[in-house]
Design a protein around this motif. Structure first.
Motif, PDB file in Angstrom:
ATOM      1  N   ALA A   1      21.629  25.757  -9.050  1.00  0.00           N
ATOM      2  CA  ALA A   1      21.992  25.715  -7.637  1.00  0.00           C
ATOM      3  C   ALA A   1      20.951  26.462  -6.813  1.00  0.00           C
ATOM      4  CB  ALA A   1      23.381  26.332  -7.432  1.00  0.00           C
ATOM      5  N   PHE A   2      20.991  26.219  -5.519  1.00  0.00           N
ATOM      6  CA  PHE A   2      19.994  26.829  -4.641  1.00  0.00           C
ATOM      7  C   PHE A   2      20.144  28.344  -4.542  1.00  0.00           C
ATOM      8  CE2 PHE A   2      19.618  22.601  -2.192  1.00  0.00           C
ATOM      9  CZ  PHE A   2      18.743  22.125  -3.155  1.00  0.00           C
ATOM     10  N   ASN A   3      21.280  28.877  -4.982  1.00  0.00           N
ATOM     11  CA  ASN A   3      21.437  30.337  -4.985  1.00  0.00           C
ATOM     12  C   ASN A   3      20.934  30.964  -6.279  1.00  0.00           C
ATOM     13  OD1 ASN A   3      23.372  29.470  -6.741  1.00  0.00           O
ATOM     14  ND2 ASN A   3      25.102  30.461  -5.712  1.00  0.00           N
ATOM     15  N   GLY A   4      20.353  30.137  -7.168  1.00  0.00           N
ATOM     16  CA  GLY A   4      19.794  30.637  -8.412  1.00  0.00           C
ATOM     17  C   GLY A   4      20.760  30.623  -9.576  1.00  0.00           C
ATOM     18  N   GLN A   5      22.017  30.232  -9.360  1.00  0.00           N
ATOM     19  CA  GLN A   5      23.016  30.217 -10.424  1.00  0.00           C
ATOM     20  C   GLN A   5      23.018  28.861 -11.114  1.00  0.00           C
ATOM     21  OE1 GLN A   5      26.959  31.118  -9.064  1.00  0.00           O
ATOM     22  NE2 GLN A   5      27.747  31.538 -11.101  1.00  0.00           N
ATOM     23  N   LYS A   6      23.139  28.894 -12.440  1.00  0.00           N
ATOM     24  CA  LYS A   6      23.194  27.660 -13.201  1.00  0.00           C
ATOM     25  C   LYS A   6      24.447  26.860 -12.840  1.00  0.00           C
ATOM     26  CE  LYS A   6      19.634  27.716 -16.124  1.00  0.00           C
ATOM     27  NZ  LYS A   6      18.664  26.596 -16.247  1.00  0.00           N
ATOM     28  N   VAL A   7      24.289  25.537 -12.725  1.00  0.00           N
ATOM     29  CA  VAL A   7      25.437  24.686 -12.404  1.00  0.00           C
ATOM     30  C   VAL A   7      26.460  24.729 -13.532  1.00  0.00           C
ATOM     31  CG1 VAL A   7      26.157  22.313 -11.888  1.00  0.00           C
ATOM     32  CG2 VAL A   7      24.018  23.200 -10.936  1.00  0.00           C
ATOM     33  N   THR A   8      25.985  24.859 -14.769  1.00  0.00           N
ATOM     34  CA  THR A   8      26.924  24.943 -15.890  1.00  0.00           C
ATOM     35  C   THR A   8      27.793  26.196 -15.802  1.00  0.00           C
ATOM     36  OG1 THR A   8      25.120  25.941 -17.179  1.00  0.00           O
ATOM     37  CG2 THR A   8      25.536  23.585 -17.501  1.00  0.00           C
ATOM     38  N   GLU A   9      27.262  27.275 -15.234  1.00  0.00           N
ATOM     39  CA  GLU A   9      28.069  28.473 -15.042  1.00  0.00           C
ATOM     40  C   GLU A   9      29.170  28.225 -14.011  1.00  0.00           C
ATOM     41  OE1 GLU A   9      25.528  31.685 -14.039  1.00  0.00           O
ATOM     42  OE2 GLU A   9      24.363  31.617 -15.902  1.00  0.00           O
TER      43      GLU A   9
ATOM     44  N   GLN B   1      31.711  23.449  -1.119  1.00  0.00           N
ATOM     45  CA  GLN B   1      30.613  24.368  -0.846  1.00  0.00           C
ATOM     46  C   GLN B   1      29.262  23.675  -1.039  1.00  0.00           C
ATOM     47  OE1 GLN B   1      30.822  27.465   0.362  1.00  0.00           O
ATOM     48  NE2 GLN B   1      33.058  27.322   0.436  1.00  0.00           N
ATOM     49  N   GLY B   2      29.172  22.827  -2.063  1.00  0.00           N
ATOM     50  CA  GLY B   2      27.912  22.130  -2.312  1.00  0.00           C
ATOM     51  C   GLY B   2      27.568  21.158  -1.195  1.00  0.00           C
ATOM     52  N   ILE B   3      28.578  20.431  -0.690  1.00  0.00           N
ATOM     53  CA  ILE B   3      28.335  19.491   0.406  1.00  0.00           C
ATOM     54  C   ILE B   3      28.009  20.253   1.682  1.00  0.00           C
ATOM     55  CG2 ILE B   3      29.426  17.736   1.849  1.00  0.00           C
ATOM     56  CD1 ILE B   3      31.054  16.907  -0.608  1.00  0.00           C
ATOM     57  N   LEU B   4      28.733  21.341   1.922  1.00  0.00           N
ATOM     58  CA  LEU B   4      28.526  22.122   3.141  1.00  0.00           C
ATOM     59  C   LEU B   4      27.109  22.700   3.199  1.00  0.00           C
ATOM     60  CD1 LEU B   4      30.093  23.148   5.665  1.00  0.00           C
ATOM     61  CD2 LEU B   4      30.572  25.241   4.361  1.00  0.00           C
ATOM     62  N   ARG B   5      26.623  23.166   2.043  1.00  0.00           N
ATOM     63  CA  ARG B   5      25.300  23.788   1.990  1.00  0.00           C
ATOM     64  C   ARG B   5      24.213  22.810   1.563  1.00  0.00           C
ATOM     65  NH1 ARG B   5      27.430  29.181  -1.295  1.00  0.00           N
ATOM     66  NH2 ARG B   5      28.820  29.929   0.362  1.00  0.00           N
ATOM     67  N   GLN B   6      24.584  21.526   1.437  1.00  0.00           N
ATOM     68  CA  GLN B   6      23.638  20.491   1.022  1.00  0.00           C
ATOM     69  C   GLN B   6      22.978  20.843  -0.313  1.00  0.00           C
ATOM     70  OE1 GLN B   6      20.919  19.646   4.215  1.00  0.00           O
ATOM     71  NE2 GLN B   6      22.533  19.055   5.635  1.00  0.00           N
ATOM     72  N   ASN B   7      23.777  21.388  -1.219  1.00  0.00           N
ATOM     73  CA  ASN B   7      23.295  21.784  -2.541  1.00  0.00           C
ATOM     74  C   ASN B   7      23.408  20.580  -3.471  1.00  0.00           C
ATOM     75  OD1 ASN B   7      22.677  23.073  -4.962  1.00  0.00           O
ATOM     76  ND2 ASN B   7      23.696  24.961  -4.333  1.00  0.00           N
ATOM     77  N   THR B   8      22.338  19.802  -3.549  1.00  0.00           N
ATOM     78  CA  THR B   8      22.379  18.540  -4.286  1.00  0.00           C
ATOM     79  C   THR B   8      22.647  18.738  -5.766  1.00  0.00           C
ATOM     80  OG1 THR B   8      19.967  18.625  -4.519  1.00  0.00           O
ATOM     81  CG2 THR B   8      20.849  17.403  -2.644  1.00  0.00           C
ATOM     82  N   GLN B   9      22.090  19.765  -6.384  1.00  0.00           N
ATOM     83  CA  GLN B   9      22.269  19.983  -7.811  1.00  0.00           C
ATOM     84  C   GLN B   9      23.746  20.209  -8.144  1.00  0.00           C
ATOM     85  OE1 GLN B   9      20.088  19.675 -10.145  1.00  0.00           O
ATOM     86  NE2 GLN B   9      18.177  19.594  -9.027  1.00  0.00           N
ATOM     87  N   THR B  10      24.432  20.996  -7.329  1.00  0.00           N
ATOM     88  CA  THR B  10      25.845  21.265  -7.578  1.00  0.00           C
ATOM     89  C   THR B  10      26.680  20.012  -7.419  1.00  0.00           C
ATOM     90  OG1 THR B  10      25.570  23.543  -6.790  1.00  0.00           O
ATOM     91  CG2 THR B  10      27.807  22.675  -6.885  1.00  0.00           C
ATOM     92  N   VAL B  11      26.480  19.283  -6.329  1.00  0.00           N
ATOM     93  CA  VAL B  11      27.281  18.089  -6.055  1.00  0.00           C
ATOM     94  C   VAL B  11      27.078  17.039  -7.133  1.00  0.00           C
ATOM     95  CG1 VAL B  11      27.688  16.213  -4.422  1.00  0.00           C
ATOM     96  CG2 VAL B  11      27.276  18.526  -3.580  1.00  0.00           C
ATOM     97  N   VAL B  12      25.816  16.735  -7.445  1.00  0.00           N
ATOM     98  CA  VAL B  12      25.531  15.698  -8.438  1.00  0.00           C
ATOM     99  C   VAL B  12      26.029  16.116  -9.821  1.00  0.00           C
ATOM    100  CG1 VAL B  12      23.692  14.405  -9.580  1.00  0.00           C
ATOM    101  CG2 VAL B  12      23.559  14.845  -7.130  1.00  0.00           C
ATOM    102  N   GLY B  13      25.869  17.382 -10.170  1.00  0.00           N
ATOM    103  CA  GLY B  13      26.324  17.850 -11.477  1.00  0.00           C
ATOM    104  C   GLY B  13      27.823  17.723 -11.645  1.00  0.00           C
TER     105      GLY B  13
END
Length: 307
Positions: free
Chosen positions: A80-88, A265-277
């Motif tokens: 994720a854009f905050n540096g946290q793994k999506v799997t976490e 949260q992913g859609i709000l922050r446009q965090n593509t990795q989180t949403v797609v994952g």
């Protein structure tokens, strides 16, 4: 049966690729995720270029997708854009939403099917009319209205529950949110079961069983109910993925940090990795649920056989 399962698993591959590709393309055209990282201020060109290179956003979309799918098959859903793994994020969000979905499905099965059987056997009676009117009211009321109303009455006014679910999100805390999440689907299960029971009740095999002198309980449970549950099982099976992915409203109302919360949260922050994952895992849930539903057909109706 074995060949059928293998064939269905092979059919799931292009469906999975097509669904994930569509979601990946849709998410990547939502907006500029780098702009979301910089906040209200616009990123300077050097910073934007560095961030795009760091997250692989400087490559063509098709190349980003191939890289993403290659990482998915190794268990890496990105960062994720905050540096946290999506799997976490998944490890904390999915257990909560799975518990919430289990509660909702239990409400659908226990209450929905029971009311459907009762009204189907008493079609046209006052209890049938009352339940039909009640289900129509439940379907007509939006989920967020039901959730806010129950939260206000049970949590704030009467103090029977906590208005917000704790971080542990135990089953006892998820009873009311699960009821809210299942409310509309529960009404549909009731009406679907009622219709199926009422139609199959006039079938030849039911009249034959009654004419043979079989007990009423056995006619209903062994003959009528098993055949009538096929469309209901289909609906509940496809509803599992819908409940997990559609819990955004319920989780927001009761402050549940599950899949819906992370998607929001992913859609709000446009965090593509989180949403797609997260959506990728939900696609797998849909596919597996549909496969299990097809296999349950043979259990409910012995006449169904898979070559």
């Amino acid at each position: 049966m074995g060949r059928y399962v293998v064939r269905r698993l092979l059919q799931m591959i292009p469906v999975f690729i097509g669904a994930t590709l569509l979601i990946f393309l849709m998410v990547n055209v939502m907006g500029d995720p780098i702009a979301g990282l910089c906040g209200d201020r616009q990123c300077d060109p050097a910073t934007a270029a560095q961030l795009k290179k760091e997250f692989g956003l400087d490559k063509p979309v098709w190349q980003q997708y191939l890289t993403y799918m290659g990482n998915v098959f190794t268990g890496d859903f990105g960062t994720a854009f905050n540096g946290q793994k999506v799997t976490e994020l998944m490890s904390t969000a999915f257990p909560v939403t799975i518990r919430l979905t289990i509660v909702a499905i239990l409400f659908e099965i226990v209450i929905g099917i029971t009311l459907g059987v009762v009204t189907g056997l008493r079609r046209g009676k006052p209890v049938d009319t009352s339940v039909l009117m009640l289900t129509l009211v439940v379907i007509s009321i939006p989920t967020f209205v039901t959730g806010l109303l129950l939260q206000l009455l049970l949590g704030v006014e009467w103090g029977w529950i906590k208005p917000s679910v704790s971080t542990e999100a135990t089953f006892s805390e998820l009873i009311v949110p699960g009821l809210v999440l299942a409310s509309v689907s529960l009404a549909y299960v009731t009406r679907l079961t009622r219709t199926s029971i009422a139609e199959n009740r006039r079938s030849d095999y039911v009249r034959t069983a009654v004419a043979k002198g079989l007990p009423r309980r056995r006619v209903i449970t062994r003959h009528l109910l098993r055949n009538s549950l096929i469309p209901v099982v289909t609906f509940i099976g496809t509803d599992i993925g819908a409940l997990m992915g559609g819990a955004i409203v319920t989780e927001r109302i009761f402050n549940i940090h599950g899949v819906g919360y992370q998607l929001y949260q992913g859609i709000l922050r446009q965090n593509t990795q989180t949403v797609v994952g997260f959506v990728t895992v939900l696609v797998l849930v849909f596919l597996v649920a549909n496969l299990l539903v097809d296999l349950l057909y043979a259990v409910l109706d012995p006449r169904i056989r898979y070559a």
